[in-house]
Design a protein around this motif. Structure first.
Motif, PDB file in Angstrom:
ATOM      1  N   VAL A   6       0.867  -1.177   0.000  1.00  0.00           N
ATOM      2  CA  VAL A   6       0.000   0.000   0.000  1.00  0.00           C
ATOM      3  C   VAL A   6       0.907   1.232   0.000  1.00  0.00           C
ATOM      4  O   VAL A   6       1.785   1.345   0.855  1.00  0.00           O
ATOM      5  CB  VAL A   6      -0.900  -0.010   1.266  1.00  0.00           C
ATOM      6  CG1 VAL A   6      -1.715   1.261   1.348  1.00  0.00           C
ATOM      7  CG2 VAL A   6      -1.814  -1.233   1.269  1.00  0.00           C
ATOM      8  N   TYR A   7       0.691   2.123  -0.963  1.00  0.00           N
ATOM      9  CA  TYR A   7       1.601   3.268  -1.032  1.00  0.00           C
ATOM     10  C   TYR A   7       0.841   4.538  -1.372  1.00  0.00           C
ATOM     11  O   TYR A   7      -0.252   4.518  -1.924  1.00  0.00           O
ATOM     12  CB  TYR A   7       2.720   3.024  -2.075  1.00  0.00           C
ATOM     13  CG  TYR A   7       2.238   3.021  -3.501  1.00  0.00           C
ATOM     14  CD1 TYR A   7       1.666   1.882  -4.060  1.00  0.00           C
ATOM     15  CD2 TYR A   7       2.324   4.169  -4.291  1.00  0.00           C
ATOM     16  CE1 TYR A   7       1.208   1.884  -5.363  1.00  0.00           C
ATOM     17  CE2 TYR A   7       1.871   4.171  -5.596  1.00  0.00           C
ATOM     18  CZ  TYR A   7       1.313   3.034  -6.128  1.00  0.00           C
ATOM     19  OH  TYR A   7       0.844   3.048  -7.420  1.00  0.00           O
ATOM     20  N   PHE A   8       1.458   5.655  -0.986  1.00  0.00           N
ATOM     21  CA  PHE A   8       1.008   6.959  -1.463  1.00  0.00           C
ATOM     22  C   PHE A   8       2.196   7.607  -2.145  1.00  0.00           C
ATOM     23  O   PHE A   8       3.334   7.517  -1.660  1.00  0.00           O
ATOM     24  CB  PHE A   8       0.506   7.852  -0.319  1.00  0.00           C
ATOM     25  CG  PHE A   8       0.173   9.232  -0.803  1.00  0.00           C
ATOM     26  CD1 PHE A   8      -0.993   9.459  -1.521  1.00  0.00           C
ATOM     27  CD2 PHE A   8       1.042  10.292  -0.601  1.00  0.00           C
ATOM     28  CE1 PHE A   8      -1.290  10.719  -2.024  1.00  0.00           C
ATOM     29  CE2 PHE A   8       0.750  11.558  -1.082  1.00  0.00           C
ATOM     30  CZ  PHE A   8      -0.423  11.768  -1.788  1.00  0.00           C
ATOM     31  N   SER A   9       1.943   8.263  -3.255  1.00  0.00           N
ATOM     32  CA  SER A   9       3.022   8.940  -3.963  1.00  0.00           C
ATOM     33  C   SER A   9       2.443  10.121  -4.709  1.00  0.00           C
ATOM     34  O   SER A   9       1.437   9.984  -5.410  1.00  0.00           O
ATOM     35  CB  SER A   9       3.675   7.963  -4.957  1.00  0.00           C
ATOM     36  OG  SER A   9       4.752   8.579  -5.608  1.00  0.00           O
ATOM     37  N   ARG A  10       3.061  11.281  -4.560  1.00  0.00           N
ATOM     38  CA  ARG A  10       2.602  12.452  -5.318  1.00  0.00           C
ATOM     39  C   ARG A  10       3.433  12.630  -6.582  1.00  0.00           C
ATOM     40  O   ARG A  10       2.910  12.862  -7.642  1.00  0.00           O
ATOM     41  CB  ARG A  10       2.679  13.694  -4.428  1.00  0.00           C
ATOM     42  CG  ARG A  10       2.095  14.898  -5.093  1.00  0.00           C
ATOM     43  CD  ARG A  10       2.145  16.125  -4.237  1.00  0.00           C
ATOM     44  NE  ARG A  10       1.768  17.243  -5.065  1.00  0.00           N
ATOM     45  CZ  ARG A  10       0.527  17.630  -5.295  1.00  0.00           C
ATOM     46  NH1 ARG A  10      -0.466  17.018  -4.705  1.00  0.00           N
ATOM     47  NH2 ARG A  10       0.267  18.638  -6.100  1.00  0.00           N
ATOM     48  N   SER A  11       4.752  12.478  -6.430  1.00  0.00           N
ATOM     49  CA  SER A  11       5.600  12.766  -7.595  1.00  0.00           C
ATOM     50  C   SER A  11       6.355  11.536  -8.092  1.00  0.00           C
ATOM     51  O   SER A  11       7.301  11.676  -8.863  1.00  0.00           O
ATOM     52  CB  SER A  11       6.551  13.916  -7.280  1.00  0.00           C
ATOM     53  OG  SER A  11       7.249  13.676  -6.086  1.00  0.00           O
ATOM     54  N   GLY A  12       5.952  10.345  -7.652  1.00  0.00           N
ATOM     55  CA  GLY A  12       6.433   9.116  -8.282  1.00  0.00           C
ATOM     56  C   GLY A  12       7.551   8.369  -7.577  1.00  0.00           C
ATOM     57  O   GLY A  12       7.819   7.215  -7.902  1.00  0.00           O
ATOM     58  N   ARG A  13       8.230   9.013  -6.621  1.00  0.00           N
ATOM     59  CA  ARG A  13       9.371   8.338  -5.999  1.00  0.00           C
ATOM     60  C   ARG A  13       8.916   7.144  -5.155  1.00  0.00           C
ATOM     61  O   ARG A  13       9.493   6.064  -5.233  1.00  0.00           O
ATOM     62  CB  ARG A  13      10.179   9.310  -5.156  1.00  0.00           C
ATOM     63  CG  ARG A  13      10.882  10.340  -6.010  1.00  0.00           C
ATOM     64  CD  ARG A  13      11.741  11.281  -5.202  1.00  0.00           C
ATOM     65  NE  ARG A  13      12.358  12.246  -6.084  1.00  0.00           N
ATOM     66  CZ  ARG A  13      11.773  13.372  -6.485  1.00  0.00           C
ATOM     67  NH1 ARG A  13      10.567  13.679  -6.054  1.00  0.00           N
ATOM     68  NH2 ARG A  13      12.389  14.195  -7.300  1.00  0.00           N
ATOM     69  N   CYS A  14       7.900   7.368  -4.350  1.00  0.00           N
ATOM     70  CA  CYS A  14       7.433   6.267  -3.492  1.00  0.00           C
ATOM     71  C   CYS A  14       6.791   5.167  -4.325  1.00  0.00           C
ATOM     72  O   CYS A  14       6.835   3.995  -3.948  1.00  0.00           O
ATOM     73  CB  CYS A  14       6.460   6.780  -2.432  1.00  0.00           C
ATOM     74  SG  CYS A  14       7.300   7.839  -1.241  1.00  0.00           S
ATOM     75  N   HIS A  34      -0.573  -4.473  -5.331  1.00  0.00           N
ATOM     76  CA  HIS A  34      -0.224  -3.132  -4.845  1.00  0.00           C
ATOM     77  C   HIS A  34      -1.419  -2.207  -5.011  1.00  0.00           C
ATOM     78  O   HIS A  34      -2.207  -2.335  -5.948  1.00  0.00           O
ATOM     79  CB  HIS A  34       1.022  -2.574  -5.535  1.00  0.00           C
ATOM     80  CG  HIS A  34       0.908  -2.479  -7.011  1.00  0.00           C
ATOM     81  ND1 HIS A  34       1.003  -3.576  -7.836  1.00  0.00           N
ATOM     82  CD2 HIS A  34       0.707  -1.422  -7.810  1.00  0.00           C
ATOM     83  CE1 HIS A  34       0.868  -3.200  -9.080  1.00  0.00           C
ATOM     84  NE2 HIS A  34       0.674  -1.880  -9.104  1.00  0.00           N
ATOM     85  N   VAL A  35      -1.548  -1.289  -4.049  1.00  0.00           N
ATOM     86  CA  VAL A  35      -2.684  -0.371  -4.012  1.00  0.00           C
ATOM     87  C   VAL A  35      -2.169   1.033  -3.746  1.00  0.00           C
ATOM     88  O   VAL A  35      -1.427   1.257  -2.778  1.00  0.00           O
ATOM     89  CB  VAL A  35      -3.665  -0.733  -2.864  1.00  0.00           C
ATOM     90  CG1 VAL A  35      -4.858   0.191  -2.872  1.00  0.00           C
ATOM     91  CG2 VAL A  35      -4.116  -2.170  -2.960  1.00  0.00           C
ATOM     92  N   ARG A  36      -2.588   1.971  -4.593  1.00  0.00           N
ATOM     93  CA  ARG A  36      -2.207   3.369  -4.380  1.00  0.00           C
ATOM     94  C   ARG A  36      -3.307   4.051  -3.572  1.00  0.00           C
ATOM     95  O   ARG A  36      -4.497   3.940  -3.921  1.00  0.00           O
ATOM     96  CB  ARG A  36      -2.062   4.041  -5.745  1.00  0.00           C
ATOM     97  CG  ARG A  36      -1.623   5.461  -5.683  1.00  0.00           C
ATOM     98  CD  ARG A  36      -1.762   6.114  -7.058  1.00  0.00           C
ATOM     99  NE  ARG A  36      -1.212   7.441  -7.015  1.00  0.00           N
ATOM    100  CZ  ARG A  36      -0.077   7.786  -7.592  1.00  0.00           C
ATOM    101  NH1 ARG A  36       0.613   6.920  -8.285  1.00  0.00           N
ATOM    102  NH2 ARG A  36       0.372   9.013  -7.482  1.00  0.00           N
ATOM    103  N   LEU A  37      -2.934   4.745  -2.521  1.00  0.00           N
ATOM    104  CA  LEU A  37      -3.917   5.466  -1.710  1.00  0.00           C
ATOM    105  C   LEU A  37      -4.359   6.728  -2.440  1.00  0.00           C
ATOM    106  O   LEU A  37      -3.522   7.487  -2.951  1.00  0.00           O
ATOM    107  CB  LEU A  37      -3.318   5.848  -0.348  1.00  0.00           C
ATOM    108  CG  LEU A  37      -2.926   4.683   0.559  1.00  0.00           C
ATOM    109  CD1 LEU A  37      -2.241   5.203   1.829  1.00  0.00           C
ATOM    110  CD2 LEU A  37      -4.140   3.832   0.926  1.00  0.00           C
ATOM    111  N   GLU A  38      -5.680   6.949  -2.469  1.00  0.00           N
ATOM    112  CA  GLU A  38      -6.235   8.147  -3.120  1.00  0.00           C
ATOM    113  C   GLU A  38      -6.930   9.003  -2.069  1.00  0.00           C
ATOM    114  O   GLU A  38      -8.020   8.658  -1.604  1.00  0.00           O
ATOM    115  CB  GLU A  38      -7.254   7.750  -4.202  1.00  0.00           C
ATOM    116  CG  GLU A  38      -6.704   6.875  -5.316  1.00  0.00           C
ATOM    117  CD  GLU A  38      -5.690   7.582  -6.212  1.00  0.00           C
ATOM    118  OE1 GLU A  38      -5.575   8.818  -6.122  1.00  0.00           O
ATOM    119  OE2 GLU A  38      -5.013   6.884  -6.985  1.00  0.00           O
TER     120      GLU A  38
END
Ligand SMILES: Cc1cc2nc3c(=O)[nH]c(=O)nc-3n(C[C@H](O)[C@H](O)[C@H](O)COP(=O)(O)O)c2cc1C
Length: 164
Positions: A6-14, A34-38
Motif C-alpha cells: 500500500v503506497y502513497f506517492s505524489r511525484s512518483g518516488r514512493c 499493490h494499491v495506491r492510496l487516493e
C-alpha cells in the motif's frame, strides 16, 4: 501466502520504491498486490501540506481490504516532518493487525528516522508483528541498486518472522 503493498506517492518516488518491493516479494513466490492510496481531502499541494503539518487525515476514496493478507507493506513520503494525510488515514483504518508482519518505508529529502519510529510505534499499537522499517532519503530513492538491497533486507526480516 498473500502480500499487499500500500503506497502513497505524489511525484512518483514512493511509487518506484513500492514497485521494487513488489518485485522482491514476487521473487519469493508470494502472491502480491499493490494499491495506491487516493486521498479525498488535501489533494492540492498546499492543502495536503497543511493537513500533514496539522496531523489531520485526508480520508481515502477506498480503504484497502486486508482480509487474507499475511504481509502488509506501507510506502509513503514525509510531509512537514510527518506521514502524509493519506497514510494517516490508512493507519487509522488499521485496527487489529493480528500479529501480521509489516514492512514500512518512509521516503523524504532526508532519512527521517523520527517519522519511521513513530509509525513503528503506531503499528505495534495496532497489533503488528515484526515491523521491518526504514527511513530513506533522496540518495537511496534514486539508486535502484540500493533500493533492491533495502527491499531484500526488509522482506527477509518480515518474511522470516512468519511460519507461513
Ligand atoms: C508538501 C511536501 C512536504 C515535504 N516535507 C518534507 C519533510 O518535512 N522532510 C523531508 O525530508 N522531505 C519532505 N518532502 C519531500 C518528500 O518527502 C520526498 O520528495 C518524497 O520522496 C516524495 O515522494 P513522492 O515522489 O512519492 O511523492 C516534502 C515534500 C512535499 C511535497
Amino acid at each position: 501466502m498473500r502480500a499487499k503493498v500500500v503506497y502513497f506517492s505524489r511525484s512518483g518516488r514512493c511509487e518506484r520504491v513500492a514497485q521494487v518491493l513488489v518485485r522482491e516479494i514476487e521473487s519469493r513466490g508470494v502472491d502480491v498486490e499493490h494499491v495506491r492510496l487516493e486521498p479525498v481531502r488535501g489533494t492540492s499541494l498546499v492543502g495536503g501540506a497543511l493537513l500533514a503539518a496539522l496531523r489531520v487525515p485526508s480520508g481515502l476514496a477506498q480503504i484497502p481490504d486486508l482480509s487474507g493478507v499475511n504481509l502488509l507493506a506501507l510506502v509513503g513520503p514525509v510531509w512537514a516532518g510527518s506521514m502524509t494525510p493519506a497514510m494517516r488515514s490508512m493507519m487509522d483504518a488499521l485496527h487489529d493487525l493480528d500479529d501480521r508482519p509489516v514492512v514500512n518505508v518512509v521516503c523524504g529529502f532526508h532519512a527521517c528516522q523520527g517519522v519511521a519510529a513513530r509509525m513503528m510505534k503506531e503499528l505495534h499499537a495496532r497489533g503488528a508483528g515484526i515491523v521491518a522499517s526504514r527511513a530513506i532519503g533522496r540518495l537511496v530513492v534514486n539508486d535502484l541498486d540500493q533500493l533492491g538491497e533495502l527491499a531484500r533486507e526488509l522482506c527477509s526480516a518480515a518474511l522470516d518472522s512468519t511460519q507461513l
